[in-house]
Design a protein around this motif. Structure first.
Motif, PDB file in Angstrom:
ATOM      1  N   CYS A 173      15.821  35.785  36.813  1.00  0.00           N
ATOM      2  CA  CYS A 173      16.155  34.452  36.321  1.00  0.00           C
ATOM      3  C   CYS A 173      16.609  34.482  34.864  1.00  0.00           C
ATOM      4  O   CYS A 173      17.542  33.755  34.475  1.00  0.00           O
ATOM      5  N   TYR A 186      18.828  23.425  36.639  1.00  0.00           N
ATOM      6  CA  TYR A 186      19.134  24.239  37.812  1.00  0.00           C
ATOM      7  C   TYR A 186      17.853  24.549  38.567  1.00  0.00           C
ATOM      8  O   TYR A 186      16.787  24.728  37.965  1.00  0.00           O
ATOM      9  N   LEU A 222      15.863  26.163  34.124  1.00  0.00           N
ATOM     10  CA  LEU A 222      15.954  26.810  35.433  1.00  0.00           C
ATOM     11  C   LEU A 222      14.565  26.898  36.052  1.00  0.00           C
ATOM     12  O   LEU A 222      13.656  27.504  35.482  1.00  0.00           O
TER      13      LEU A 222
END
Length: 274
Positions: A58, A247, A35
């Motif tokens: 996150c 992502y 991510l």
């Protein structure tokens, strides 16, 4: 009953891909989710509170996606957020989850690489201001002198694909001159930002041949392997199907294009809204 899931790897942008690449090379059997919080990069100039808030947001999303172990492949996040997450947030959770950083593994080995007993830290303003490397290295090698230099232009150069430009040469030389002006005896330089390996070739041209350049990817990968061997209760929670997911909080097209520069192969990412 706790279900197993991927290992999460988090960074504020693309730099963590240099760590991700080495982790996957060292431990290819596991599933991974990367991510990048590209929409809010850079973290290096932000306050401790902001970096902590962004990082914890996150990390929680990675937990929601099934990760039980998350690696902060970001020096700024490791410096400004990791301790609070480990000491305050994780104990409040009802199940077994872990978050690890990149500073401690580097600090554990850097003292074995220097002959002069002087180590230089090249990092973002946030990492340098935190003093995290000075503190962590002192725990393992109290006799070592640590010299720091903040390099605020290096991340933008990499993020904007200007790391091979003459502008990069100028700023690299400027910051290295500043560091060696503080101490000419430094013989080991830690690239204390995961973006900096893309500048390694240019850095080598600017430093004496006897100076070691320490990139964190391989160190963190070996440290993670050792951690999982020592903590089978965590290893068993990491699924092993060899999958990779990416992502980004920003444009997937931009992420995919730049990620290929870091990884050396094409990726297809998904957008994540925070």
């Amino acid at each position: 009953m706790l279900h197993n899931g991927p290992i999460g790897v988090f960074d504020s942008g693309y730099g963590g891909l240099t760590v991700f690449k080495e982790i996957v090379k060292e431990l290819p059997q596991y599933d991974y989710i990367y991510l990048g919080d590209n929409a809010r990069v850079p973290y290096g100039t932000r306050s401790f509170e902001t970096v902590y808030r962004y990082t914890w947001e996150c990390v929680q999303r990675l937990f929601e996606m099934g990760c039980r172990l998350v690696i902060l492949a970001c020096n700024t996040a490791s410096a400004k957020a990791l301790r609070t997450i480990q000491q305050q947030n994780l104990p409040e959770l009802s199940d077994l989850r872990r978050v690890l950083g990149v500073i401690r593994p580097t600090a554990e080995v850097v003292g074995t690489l220097t002959q002069t007993g002087e180590v230089g830290i090249l990092g973002t303003q946030g990492t340098v201001a935190s003093g995290s490397y000075v503190i962590e290295i002192a725990k393992f090698f109290p006799e070592i002198k640590v010299v720091q230099e903040a390099c605020p232009m290096w991340v933008p150069l990499v993020e904007n694909n200007e790391f091979n430009s003459e502008g990069a040469d100028y700023f690299i030389k400027k910051n290295l001159d500043n560091l060696f002006a503080k101490s000419a005896n430094v013989d080991t330089l830690v690239l204390a930002c995961t973006h900096y390996p893309l500048l390694e070739e240019k850095i080598r041209k600017q430093v004496p041949a006897n100076v070691n350049l320490v990139s964190q990817g391989e160190i963190v990968a070996r440290s993670l392997n050792d951690y999982l061997l020592r903590h089978p209760e965590i290893a068993v929670l990491c699924s092993s199907n060899g999958s990779r997911q990416f992502y980004t909080t920003e444009s997937t097209g931009s992420f995919d294009k730049k990620a290929e520069i870091f990884l050396g192969h094409a990726v297809t990412s998904s957008h994540l809204e925070l």
